[in-house]
Each structure stands twice: as structure tokens, then as C-alpha cells.
Design a protein around this motif. Sequence first.
Motif, PDB file in Angstrom:
ATOM      1  N   LEU A 219      34.174  38.213  48.315  1.00 29.80           N
ATOM      2  CA  LEU A 219      35.432  37.681  48.824  1.00 29.80           C
ATOM      3  C   LEU A 219      35.767  38.265  50.198  1.00 29.80           C
ATOM      4  O   LEU A 219      36.171  37.542  51.104  1.00 29.80           O
ATOM      5  CB  LEU A 219      36.570  37.943  47.834  1.00 29.80           C
ATOM      6  CG  LEU A 219      36.417  37.258  46.468  1.00 29.80           C
ATOM      7  CD1 LEU A 219      37.616  37.541  45.582  1.00 29.80           C
ATOM      8  CD2 LEU A 219      36.240  35.753  46.621  1.00 29.80           C
ATOM      9  N   LEU A 257      34.646  31.435  47.906  1.00 31.34           N
ATOM     10  CA  LEU A 257      36.036  31.826  47.753  1.00 31.34           C
ATOM     11  C   LEU A 257      36.745  31.004  46.697  1.00 31.34           C
ATOM     12  O   LEU A 257      37.720  31.439  46.112  1.00 31.34           O
ATOM     13  CB  LEU A 257      36.767  31.680  49.085  1.00 31.34           C
ATOM     14  CG  LEU A 257      36.568  32.879  49.989  1.00 31.34           C
ATOM     15  CD1 LEU A 257      37.074  32.592  51.370  1.00 31.34           C
ATOM     16  CD2 LEU A 257      37.299  34.073  49.408  1.00 31.34           C
ATOM     17  N   LEU A 258      36.271  29.787  46.469  1.00 30.93           N
ATOM     18  CA  LEU A 258      36.941  28.961  45.468  1.00 30.93           C
ATOM     19  C   LEU A 258      36.334  29.137  44.079  1.00 30.93           C
ATOM     20  O   LEU A 258      36.983  28.831  43.081  1.00 30.93           O
ATOM     21  CB  LEU A 258      36.866  27.484  45.868  1.00 30.93           C
ATOM     22  CG  LEU A 258      37.604  27.125  47.163  1.00 30.93           C
ATOM     23  CD1 LEU A 258      37.490  25.642  47.452  1.00 30.93           C
ATOM     24  CD2 LEU A 258      39.069  27.526  47.073  1.00 30.93           C
ATOM     25  N   PRO A 261      36.613  33.518  42.131  1.00 35.60           N
ATOM     26  CA  PRO A 261      37.812  33.932  41.392  1.00 35.60           C
ATOM     27  C   PRO A 261      37.839  33.396  39.966  1.00 35.60           C
ATOM     28  O   PRO A 261      38.397  34.029  39.072  1.00 35.60           O
ATOM     29  CB  PRO A 261      38.958  33.330  42.218  1.00 35.60           C
ATOM     30  CG  PRO A 261      38.403  33.179  43.572  1.00 35.60           C
ATOM     31  CD  PRO A 261      36.954  32.871  43.408  1.00 35.60           C
ATOM     32  N   VAL A 262      37.215  32.248  39.758  1.00 33.69           N
ATOM     33  CA  VAL A 262      37.179  31.696  38.409  1.00 33.69           C
ATOM     34  C   VAL A 262      36.323  32.580  37.504  1.00 33.69           C
ATOM     35  O   VAL A 262      36.647  32.825  36.344  1.00 33.69           O
ATOM     36  CB  VAL A 262      36.654  30.248  38.440  1.00 33.69           C
ATOM     37  CG1 VAL A 262      36.548  29.683  37.043  1.00 33.69           C
ATOM     38  CG2 VAL A 262      37.568  29.394  39.297  1.00 33.69           C
ATOM     39  N   VAL A 264      36.021  35.718  37.915  1.00 31.42           N
ATOM     40  CA  VAL A 264      36.856  36.893  37.654  1.00 31.42           C
ATOM     41  C   VAL A 264      37.778  36.612  36.470  1.00 31.42           C
ATOM     42  O   VAL A 264      37.940  37.452  35.588  1.00 31.42           O
ATOM     43  CB  VAL A 264      37.671  37.275  38.899  1.00 31.42           C
ATOM     44  CG1 VAL A 264      38.664  38.368  38.575  1.00 31.42           C
ATOM     45  CG2 VAL A 264      36.742  37.732  40.002  1.00 31.42           C
ATOM     46  N   SER A 265      38.383  35.419  36.444  1.00 33.07           N
ATOM     47  CA  SER A 265      39.228  35.068  35.304  1.00 33.07           C
ATOM     48  C   SER A 265      38.448  35.160  34.008  1.00 33.07           C
ATOM     49  O   SER A 265      38.925  35.708  33.012  1.00 33.07           O
ATOM     50  CB  SER A 265      39.749  33.639  35.434  1.00 33.07           C
ATOM     51  OG  SER A 265      40.422  33.477  36.628  1.00 33.07           O
TER      52      SER A 265
ATOM     53  N   SER B  29      42.077  31.635  47.333  1.00 32.16           N
ATOM     54  CA  SER B  29      41.189  32.257  46.371  1.00 32.16           C
ATOM     55  C   SER B  29      41.958  32.690  45.115  1.00 32.16           C
ATOM     56  O   SER B  29      41.526  32.448  43.982  1.00 32.16           O
ATOM     57  CB  SER B  29      40.552  33.447  47.074  1.00 32.16           C
ATOM     58  OG  SER B  29      39.454  33.881  46.410  1.00 32.16           O
ATOM     59  N   MET B  32      42.832  29.822  42.909  1.00 31.53           N
ATOM     60  CA  MET B  32      41.745  29.375  42.040  1.00 31.53           C
ATOM     61  C   MET B  32      41.684  30.208  40.768  1.00 31.53           C
ATOM     62  O   MET B  32      41.395  29.705  39.690  1.00 31.53           O
ATOM     63  CB  MET B  32      40.402  29.481  42.766  1.00 31.53           C
ATOM     64  CG  MET B  32      40.151  28.408  43.774  1.00 31.53           C
ATOM     65  SD  MET B  32      40.325  26.753  43.107  1.00 31.53           S
ATOM     66  CE  MET B  32      38.898  26.651  42.038  1.00 31.53           C
ATOM     67  N   MET B  33      41.965  31.481  40.901  1.00 33.71           N
ATOM     68  CA  MET B  33      41.916  32.349  39.737  1.00 33.71           C
ATOM     69  C   MET B  33      42.969  31.923  38.714  1.00 33.71           C
ATOM     70  O   MET B  33      42.684  31.816  37.521  1.00 33.71           O
ATOM     71  CB  MET B  33      42.163  33.781  40.204  1.00 33.71           C
ATOM     72  CG  MET B  33      42.111  34.778  39.119  1.00 33.71           C
ATOM     73  SD  MET B  33      42.033  36.395  39.889  1.00 33.71           S
ATOM     74  CE  MET B  33      42.545  37.347  38.505  1.00 33.71           C
ATOM     75  N   ALA B  36      42.155  28.660  37.083  1.00 37.76           N
ATOM     76  CA  ALA B  36      41.190  28.845  36.000  1.00 37.76           C
ATOM     77  C   ALA B  36      41.896  29.304  34.736  1.00 37.76           C
ATOM     78  O   ALA B  36      41.642  28.800  33.638  1.00 37.76           O
ATOM     79  CB  ALA B  36      40.132  29.861  36.406  1.00 37.76           C
ATOM     80  N   LEU B  37      42.811  30.266  34.889  1.00 36.61           N
ATOM     81  CA  LEU B  37      43.489  30.795  33.706  1.00 36.61           C
ATOM     82  C   LEU B  37      44.353  29.729  33.049  1.00 36.61           C
ATOM     83  O   LEU B  37      44.354  29.583  31.821  1.00 36.61           O
ATOM     84  CB  LEU B  37      44.341  32.009  34.091  1.00 36.61           C
ATOM     85  CG  LEU B  37      43.538  33.266  34.433  1.00 36.61           C
ATOM     86  CD1 LEU B  37      44.439  34.338  35.015  1.00 36.61           C
ATOM     87  CD2 LEU B  37      42.832  33.795  33.195  1.00 36.61           C
TER      88      LEU B  37
END
Lengths: 618, 194
Positions: A219, A257-258, A261-262, A264-265, B29, B32-33, B36-37
Motif C-alpha cells: 500500500l 490499492l483496491l 485491503p479486501v 486484510v479484511s 483503499s 475497499m476494506m 469487503a466487510l
Amino acid sequence: MATSTLSNQATYDEDVLIQELGYDDHFHEHHHGDKFQSNFITTYIFSQDHKMIAKQFLITGMFWAIIGSLMSLVFRLQLGFPEESLLWLKPFLGKWIVVSNGIGSLSQEFYYALVTMHGTILVFFVLTAGLSGTFSNLLIPLQVGARDMASPMLNMFSYWFFFLAGVVMFLSLFLSTGPFSGGWTAYPPLSILPQASSGSGAGMTLWALSLVLFVVSVLLGGINYITTVLNLRTKGMTMWRLPLTIWAFFVTAIIGLLSFPVLVSAFLLVIFDRSFGTSFFLSEIFIGGQALENVGGSPVLYQHLFWFLGHPEVYIIILPAMGLVSEVLAVQSRKPIFGYKAMVFSILAIAFLSFIVWAHHMFMSGVNPFISNFFVIFTLIIAVPSAVKVFNWISTLYKGNIRFNGASLFAIGFVSMFISGGLTGIFLGNSAIDIQLHDTYFVVAHFHIVMGVAAFFGMFAGIYHWFPKMYSRFMNETMAKIHFWGTMIGAYAIFWPMHYTGMAGVPRRYYAFDTFETFRHFAELNQFITVAAIITFFFQVLFVVNFFYSIWYGKKMTTKNPWGATTLEWTTPIHAGHGNWEGNIPAVQRWPYDYGKHGREFISQVEPMAEGERDGGH
Amino acid sequence: MNAPATRVEYNRRNKIPAAKFALWVACASITMMFAALTSSYIVRRAAGNWLEFPLPKVFLISTIDIVLSSVALHLAYRAFKNGREQAYKILLSVALILGFAFLLLQYQGWMALQNMGVMMTTNPSGSFVYVISGVHAAHILGGIAAILVAVLHAFVLPFRVTEQRKLRFELTLTYWHFVDFLWVYLFFFFITQS
Ligand code: HEM
Ligand SMILES: [Cu+2]
């Protein structure tokens, strides 16, 4: 070096052009001497110079490539020669070689750990950090005409987070329970329940920690790459004058970048399931006859989250390679890239589509077959921009004055690999055919050819081509050619046969096949693959030797622009310091692919257009 | 960022400063996190075995609180730009206090959930609320740190409207608006889902 057929009567001297037309940013007035490279530590270790950071990424990536490849040789030995004794590996692997009756064999847990580590290391550390980290850092500032990245400091942190991620992963190799062994995709429950397998405890904890550090690195790097491309382009460098390398790195950074993060979730929820007793991904599970407390979680949900990153990730790997190949092919075949704008639009199309095809990894996971149809269609549509790119590369080569050297050979090899592997992707993209092929060696063949080998080829092409820019010396061409032919033939020898075993249904990620009657006749093929892998590995050793030998003893660069390229990085001094250009920053006057125009072999981007001349690419 | 960063700024011809642009990219960014959640939430909810419960009222108060904090910070920025030092200092402090209050209120919200018998591990429906609001609170913490620095600057440095300080304020403001808006989205997401 550059043997030219057309004479290049440059009407201008580039240095004079840069001084006269360039852009004075008062860079050198502010810094007498360079206080950021004043001592050993700031020059070589905590460097903020993008060129040094690029080398750090590259050499760290090479380190991991060697480790990761050695791992694959060990498990290939098991697959090819399940009956042979591996006792001789005991000094290296210790208790992971299990001895019975004097015969040493690879422990089954460790086999899975090796496969997992191999995948994780190659995908993330080598082909993501080692590839896009290296070349985005090296080329973005140089080719857009910037002194450095938007934030050299964040850039430095990007490398050091990657380094830390590596340290953590490396430590996990020495755990008494072994590193994580649930596959690079880390599906639950193997990644959640510590009791699920030997690597699921401490191994997984370190794996997850390492990857979180890695995502931070991606990132930080990505924010920098995007900002630099958009904000720090020099005078005259419009988006349509960017070399395709930069377009590729730029779009890659956006995808990263898009999508990261997913991931990471997903990891976050995994960590909660592991440590705080939630059940996001755990459904009713019995272990050793005991029911777990967890109810109602959905492991398929994890797959959705993972592949929402996972599929874009494969394009994060291949797009930079595509960019490098486009540039190398144009320069080394002395022709403008064919269909510049089509290349850019297909990069954008691939990037967009890469976000809406993830479920093609899940056709067999119980996803609604009706919904699968959408993913089939989008998946197959990706073949269109991919084919456009392939067509353009081949057209660029067509009737070119190709110089066959390490760089161009690997670039051409890339195109071959991308075609072979892309075609098998179309088989896999059909959800009906995938019933047979899913989780077989066919998939292994597909992604190693289209991603693993192809991305490595792009990387090799880039290294041979830009080595002079990095170290002011050339790599040895004879060794480069031997390296190319050995790798080209070797890679096909390893992965081509896997298509056959895969079609016959041989599943991937199995420790041994000798107990399956149906697969017994593949024993010799498996031996062949293993032998081919070992031989191919030695060709890579040749590359590593060539690389380090050439850093110190390679043929010295005597002119700034040995390949006769048009782009800005070749207008910097042979030994470029921090800030890249000595005087002004060059101003850009034309697109980057003026080769063979007006009877000239090439026209640098800094050369003003002649009266009435039309800029290319439009 | 330190010297090298500003040094390359000389090369910049675009209107929007690199740091600001980088911040927007970072916000995308983070978005997006959370996307997703929240989509995980939807997917998981559709799979059944889902405990329904009303969201505690405290979360409504915290939502109002965080919106007010955003407004206060925005007004503080206006005051700063127009050289109204007193208003700037007061409004900035108000924004900070409301920020802290938000965290306290979120904590109250988690306690209220526990009192309702919705623990972290009871059912994924509750786990999601804890995790999502928890991760969001972590992002608020980052914003509070930035405002804290701004408050320190306001009270320690002599009052002067420079480009450099304006930019720094704008960065703080952008991030704060972003995380606040993020919560408003999450709040409406939760109440429309339950
Ligand atoms: C024409 C384009 C492509 C199509 C239609 C396609 C399709 C597919 C499909 C359907 C699968 C899932 C197979 C299964 O698990 O049963 C797959 C796996 C995979 N593909 Fe592709 N693919 C394409 C190009 C690529 C490219 C360009 C890359 C990388 C640069 C790539 C990397 C991978 C990887 C890494 C896997 C396996 C992941 C795993 O299970 O470990 N593919 N591909
Ligand atoms: Cu895919």
C-alpha cells in the motif's frame, strides 16, 4: 553495443536540449552535495533514492526466488522419486526427513509446508515485490522525468516493511511445528484451527503477521507510484506520452490499492476466528470426534474475500511484466510499439475485468451454478484484451530489426508463455470443463505457465535490459543466451506434461500418487518433470552468477544510451546520482516510440517535433 | 513528510499537492476494506442462522456526535483561513473533544450490546458489528491523533496562515471527514440491515 543498421544522425545533442528546453526546478541550488547519501547507511541501507530502493527490492526478491525454488525442488523430489531415500537432505532439513529402516523420506506435514511456502513466497515476495517493487521504483521517476518518488520516505518504508515481512516468514521456517502448511490461499479451517494441522498454530500466526506487513508495504508503495505518475510528470509528459511500462505500473498500483485491503479484511476475520472465538468462517466441525463450539460460519465467504484479492493479484503480477515486455520489444526490435492506445485500453480493460471474475476459482466450491454463468462470461471476455496485447506484440516484432539478446529473447519468450497459458485459462474458465480440471495438475500447469514463468520472463527481460541503468555495466550476453534457451526449454518440459496428468484427473497438492492404481503410469512422467525442474534450476544459478559477476566485472557502459532508446531514463548520466539529472529536468516533446521515423533509427523524447510533424500514438 | 518530499514538489505543476492526492488514494483503499466487510455481512446474513437484534440507541448519539465533530472541524478550518484565531482555537478543541466523546460512546454501545446478551462470539451477526465498528474506531484513533497534533500546533506555534499549515490542516480535515462519513455509512448500513 547497439549495432544499428540505420544511421542515427542526431541533429541535436540531448544534453544541450535538456539544458535549453528542460525544466529548471532549482533542485541543485538547494543541495550542495547530497545530504541524503552522505554515508554508508543512508546510501545503501536506509536509502531514500528510488534507484537504490529498486535494487534492494530486486536483490531481496532474488534471495526469495532462490529459497522458493529450492523448496519446489525438494517437493518435486518427493513427487518424482517417492521411493528414493532422501537421507542426504537430513543435514539441511533435520527432523523433517523421517527415517525408517535407513530410508529417509520427506515428512508429509513438511511436504505441505513446502508447497505452501513455495506458493506464498513466489506469488507475494518474488513476483509482486521483486517484480513491481523493483521496476516501479526504478522506472517511474526516471521515465516520467521526476527527481524521485512523491514521498521518498514512504518509499523507503515500503521496502523495509517488505523486508520485515520476509524476516517474519523466514523465522517461521524454523518453528518446531513448521511453517504454515494450508496452501498459499490459506483457506479455513486449516488457517483458523490451530489443531487442524501442524503448521496451523504458530506457523499460521507468523504467516498472517508476515502478510499483513507485506500488505502495508504494497500500500505504501502503491500510494507513491500512483501519486508520482499523476503529479510529478515532467513538462510535456502527457498521459498519452507515457511509456507502456509506466501505464502498466500505474494500473497495477491501482489494482493493488483496491484489492489488498479486501485481503486484510479477510485476514482480520480469520484472526478473530482464531483468537477471539468468533465464527465468521467456521461451520460445524468435528475434530477427533469432538464437535467444536463454532457454528454457522461460512468457509465459502472466505473464498469470496480471498479471490476478490486473489484474481486481481495475478494481474498485479502479470501487468508489470507486460509493460516491461512492451517496452523491451519496441526498443530491441527498433520499431514503434504496435497499437499504443489499444495497449493502454487493454491494460485498463484487463484491470477492470480482473475485479469481476474472482468466482472462477470457486466453480467447485458450491457456488450457485446460475451465478457461475456470469463469471464464466466475464472470465472468457478477459481473453479479448489479452489477445489484443498478444497481437500487438507480435505485430511489433513483425519485420522488426530484432537484436537477439537476453532482453529481447526473454520478451519474446514471455509472449510464447502468455499464449500457451492463456489458452488453458479459457478451458478452465468454462465451469462445466472445470468440474474435471479443478484442483488438478492442469490448473498447476495453467498458472505456472501464464503467471509464474511468464512473469519471470518479463522480469528477466527487464533485468537484462535495464541492468546497465542500474549498475552502469552490461550483463554477459553469452550467459544470457544460454540462460534463455535453458529456461525456455526447461520451463515447457516441466509444465507441459502437467496438462496431461491434469486432464487425467491427477489432483494437485497430494503428497504421493504411488498408492493410486489409476495414476501409476504417470510415475515416469513425474520423474521426467522432476529432472527437468532440477536442470532448469541450474540455468537460474547461471543467471544469478552472471548478475553478481556483472555488477563488479561486467563490461562497462561507455555511452548513456546503449540500446538507442527514446525514453528519459537513458538521458541521465551513466552514474546518475540522487535527483537523476544533473542540470534541468528534461522536457518531453513527443511520444516514447519514435523508432525508424524519418529515416532515423530513433528520436529521443526530448527532441522537439519538426515543423508539421505529427506526434505518434494518437 | 520531511525534506526530500518537499524537495521534489518543485517539479509539480498540478494544482493538487501530492500529499493530498496520496491521502485520497489511501481513503479509497480504506473504503475497499470496509466494502469487503459490509459485503461479507450481507453474504453471511443471506446464509441463515443469523441472530436479529436492534442496534443500541447509543450508536445514534455517537453518529450525531461525530457529524458535529466534522462540522466543528470544518468551521475551525474556515476560521483559520480567515485569520480568526480565537474561533479557530475553540472550534478545533471542540472537534477534538467530540472525537474523544465518539470513542466513549462507541464503547458504551459495545457495553449495551453485551447487556443485551449479544457477545462477540454469540452469533456472526453480533461479531460483525463488533469487528466493523472496532476497526472503524481504530481509524478514528488515527484521526484523533492528527487533530491532536493540530491542536498542539494551534496552541504552541504563533498564529500564522501559511501554505504549509493550510495544507496540513486540509489533510487532517479530509481524513476526518472521511472517517466520519464512513461511520455514517456504517450506521445506516447496520440499521437498514437489522
Ligand atoms: C485468458 C485468461 C485467463 C483465464 C480465462 C483464466 C482462468 C482461470 C480459471 C478458471 C482458473 C481456476 C481453475 C481452477 O481452480 O479450477 C484459473 C486459475 C489460476 N489462474 Fe488463470 N486464467 C487466465 C489468465 C491468467 C493469468 C494471466 C494469470 C496470472 C498472471 C492467471 C493465474 C492463475 C492462477 C494463479 C490460478 C490458480 C490459483 C490457485 O488455485 O492456486 N490466470 N485461471
Ligand atoms: Cu483468476
